[in-house]
Design an enzyme around this catalytic site. Structure first.
Site, mmCIF file in Angstrom:
data_model
loop_
_atom_site.group_PDB
_atom_site.id
_atom_site.type_symbol
_atom_site.label_atom_id
_atom_site.label_comp_id
_atom_site.label_asym_id
_atom_site.label_seq_id
_atom_site.Cartn_x
_atom_site.Cartn_y
_atom_site.Cartn_z
ATOM 1 C CG ASP A 231 1.868 4.240 4.387
ATOM 2 O OD1 ASP A 231 0.653 4.156 4.653
ATOM 3 O OD2 ASP A 231 2.656 3.287 4.517
ATOM 4 C CG ASP B 257 9.095 1.304 12.276
ATOM 5 O OD1 ASP B 257 9.434 1.914 11.238
ATOM 6 O OD2 ASP B 257 8.249 0.398 12.286
ATOM 7 C CG ASP C 48 -0.181 -0.289 2.501
ATOM 8 O OD1 ASP C 48 0.999 0.146 2.631
ATOM 9 O OD2 ASP C 48 -0.747 -0.942 3.392
HETATM 10 P P1 ATP Z 1 4.023 -2.557 4.989
HETATM 11 O O1 ATP Z 1 4.771 -3.086 3.841
HETATM 12 O O2 ATP Z 1 3.585 -3.609 5.927
HETATM 13 O O3 ATP Z 1 2.923 -1.576 4.640
HETATM 14 P P2 ATP Z 1 5.178 -0.242 6.209
HETATM 15 O O4 ATP Z 1 6.601 0.033 6.586
HETATM 16 O O5 ATP Z 1 4.564 0.640 5.188
HETATM 17 O O6 ATP Z 1 5.115 -1.751 5.809
HETATM 18 P P3 ATP Z 1 2.980 0.567 7.858
HETATM 19 O O7 ATP Z 1 2.411 -0.143 9.040
HETATM 20 O O8 ATP Z 1 2.164 0.728 6.645
HETATM 21 O O9 ATP Z 1 4.345 -0.196 7.532
HETATM 22 O O10 ATP Z 1 3.476 1.973 8.405
HETATM 23 C C1 ATP Z 1 3.932 3.016 7.539
HETATM 24 C C2 ATP Z 1 5.131 3.723 8.118
HETATM 25 O O11 ATP Z 1 4.772 4.333 9.366
HETATM 26 C C3 ATP Z 1 6.308 2.809 8.461
HETATM 27 O O12 ATP Z 1 7.115 2.584 7.349
HETATM 28 C C4 ATP Z 1 7.001 3.599 9.550
HETATM 29 O O13 ATP Z 1 7.771 4.638 9.001
HETATM 30 C C5 ATP Z 1 5.842 4.231 10.300
HETATM 31 N N1 ATP Z 1 5.391 3.381 11.426
HETATM 32 C C6 ATP Z 1 4.409 2.449 11.406
HETATM 33 N N2 ATP Z 1 4.264 1.867 12.591
HETATM 34 C C7 ATP Z 1 5.153 2.442 13.414
HETATM 35 C C8 ATP Z 1 5.478 2.272 14.794
HETATM 36 N N3 ATP Z 1 4.853 1.360 15.547
HETATM 37 N N4 ATP Z 1 6.466 3.049 15.305
HETATM 38 C C9 ATP Z 1 7.089 3.965 14.536
HETATM 39 N N5 ATP Z 1 6.833 4.160 13.257
HETATM 40 C C10 ATP Z 1 5.883 3.407 12.677
HETATM 41 MG MG MG Z 2 2.504 0.653 4.494
#
Ligand code: ATP
Ligand code: MG
Length: 416
Positions: free
Chosen positions: A44, A118, A42
């Site tokens: 962001d 993170d 997805d």
């Molecule tokens: P995915 O491929 O699962 O979507 P993602 O890295 O995009 O992985 P998301 O849960 O969609 O993960 O979160 C988007 C972004 O928000 C992350 O890449 C990170 O920068 C930030 N983020 C999400 N959860 C946390 C957390 N618990 N603590 C700090 N930053 C977070």
């Molecule tokens: Mg994501």
């Protein structure tokens, strides 16, 4: 990185924010995955617009989240998540007054926003207007080296949000990255903090862990870091009983990965049925050993209730999944009956296919005497009407000898 792989809808969101005078970038997993040549799950977006300002720009927008409000902009089935830059204030100690919280936290710069994320590889921003990646945290180097590095003091960051431990494992499994030694070190000691995470949030996280296409590797890492036992304590205990047989759970996880790779649907009901099967089976055996009167059907039902009641204290399991999960379990002993009208009626049951698949899994995992039964059900499904009649009118010898006085099965309870 080419724009061709970026979601049109994400570009639309960025353009509209940009035209309204705000900054907006792609951020997080999508940038990381695109740089690795993977297809993002997805998209962001990070912006300096406040959630209310984002809301005003889009009709198809909803604000979500309490502690930190995010905007979800919906385009059919796709949701673009838009997050406002946040300052690097500690997330702990926030939460009394919503207004103060917002003033404290929002209004950060892009660089501050990067540091509160993170892992460094999740803190990369992509500017679609000049095709540049903005890296304040060393994420590009870590991406190249295949390292997951939690920013800041790892122990403190895990304490702030223990789910980050699960995220470390999830990304390590999915990307094949190493967790940096300093980010890895606190896991053994801090895993217990997962007990404080709300069960509903853990459910969401479990789906990401086991339905993201890398369930087998994720499972091994969760056990390696001693985190699995905080998620599925009963399963952990049951697995210690295992004596070298290939486990049903691993089979189920491997099947889940294969189905996802082929774009076939997977359901949490089946996944949880497999995750909890070993403790369920052992408990049902114990119950029957204690109470000789108890039949297999009843034992599985009572054990099922107990196992689910304990499990949902850790991880919420919505009814729409727990009900079919228990049907899959309840049908297992019923699949032993091969004569009369019952087998044909079972074939019509909406959960038959899942229950049959589960039976195959049990056989593959080495549960005793099931292969022949599986073959019979496979044949029955392939048979024509007349053939089916013959198959079910023949009484297989083992059914005759094993037959006991029928007890009335207890009614299936629907709530846990
Ligand atoms: P995915 O491929 O699962 O979507 P993602 O890295 O995009 O992985 P998301 O849960 O969609 O993960 O979160 C988007 C972004 O928000 C992350 O890449 C990170 O920068 C930030 N983020 C999400 N959860 C946390 C957390 N618990 N603590 C700090 N930053 C977070
Ligand atoms: Mg994501």
């Amino acid at each position: 990185m080419s724009h061709a792989q970026v979601s049109e809808n994400a570009l639309r969101v960025i353009n509209r924010l940009h035209n309204a005078g705000y900054e907006a970038y792609l951020v997080g997993g999508c940038v990381r995955d695109l740089l690795l040549g993977r297809v993002p799950k997805d998209f962001d977006v990070a912006t300096n617009a406040y959630p209310e300002q984002v809301e005003q720009l889009f009709r198809n927008c909803r604000l979500i989240g309490r502690r930190f409000r995010l905007a979800h902009v919906r385009f059919g089935r796709e949701i673009v998540e838009v997050a406002t830059f946040r300052g690097n204030h500690s997330e702990a100690g926030i939460g009394e007054d919503g207004r103060i919280m917002r003033d404290n936290v929002y209004g950060g710069t892009l660089e501050e926003d990067a540091w509160r994320r993170d892992f460094t590889v999740n803190a990369l921003y992509y500017n679609v207007y000049d095709s540049t990646v903005i890296d304040h945290t060393g994420g590009l180097d870590d991406l190249q080296a295949g390292i997951l590095r939690l920013m800041g003091d790892p122990a403190q960051r895990y304490r702030e949000d223990p789910v980050r431990m699960l995220r470390a494992v999830r990304f390590a499994a999915k990307l094949g990255f190493r967790i940096h030694p300093e980010s890895e070190a606190p896991l053994a000691e801090l895993g217990v903090l997962l007990e404080n995470v709300p069960p509903a949030r853990l459910f969401e996280e479990i789906l990401k862990l086991f339905m993201g296409g890398y369930a087998v590797q994720t499972y091994h890492l969760l056990r390696h870091y001693g985190l699995f036992k905080y998620l599925f304590p009963q399963t952990e205990v049951a697995l210690e009983h295992e004596r070298g047989t290939p486990s049903l759970l691993l089979q189920a996880l491997a099947n889940t990965d294969a189905r996802i790779a082929e774009d076939k649907p997977v359901t949490p009901a089946f996944l949880f049925a497999a995750l909890l099967w070993e403790p369920l089976r052992l408990l049902a055996e114990d119950l029957r050993a204690q109470e000789r009167e108890m039949g297999e059907i009843q034992a599985l039902q009572v054990a099922g209730e107990m196992v689910v009641a304990r499990q949902v204290k850790r991880i919420a399991l919505p009814k729409r999944f727990s009900v079919p999960m228990r049907e899959i379990w309840a049908m297992q002993p019923r699949l032993r009956q091969r004569s009369g009208k019952r087998p044909l009626r079972l074939l019509e049951h909406p959960r038959f296919r899942a229950a049959y698949d589960f039976l195959l899994l049990r056989a593959a995992a080495g549960e005793q005497d099931l292969q022949e039964l599986c073959d019979w059900w496979t044949a029955l499904q392939g048979a024509e009407g007349g053939e089916r009649q013959t198959m079910t009118s023949r009484m297989p010898p083992e059914t005759k000898t094993r037959r006991r006085r029928r007890r009335k099965p207890a009614p299936v309870k629907r709530e846990e």
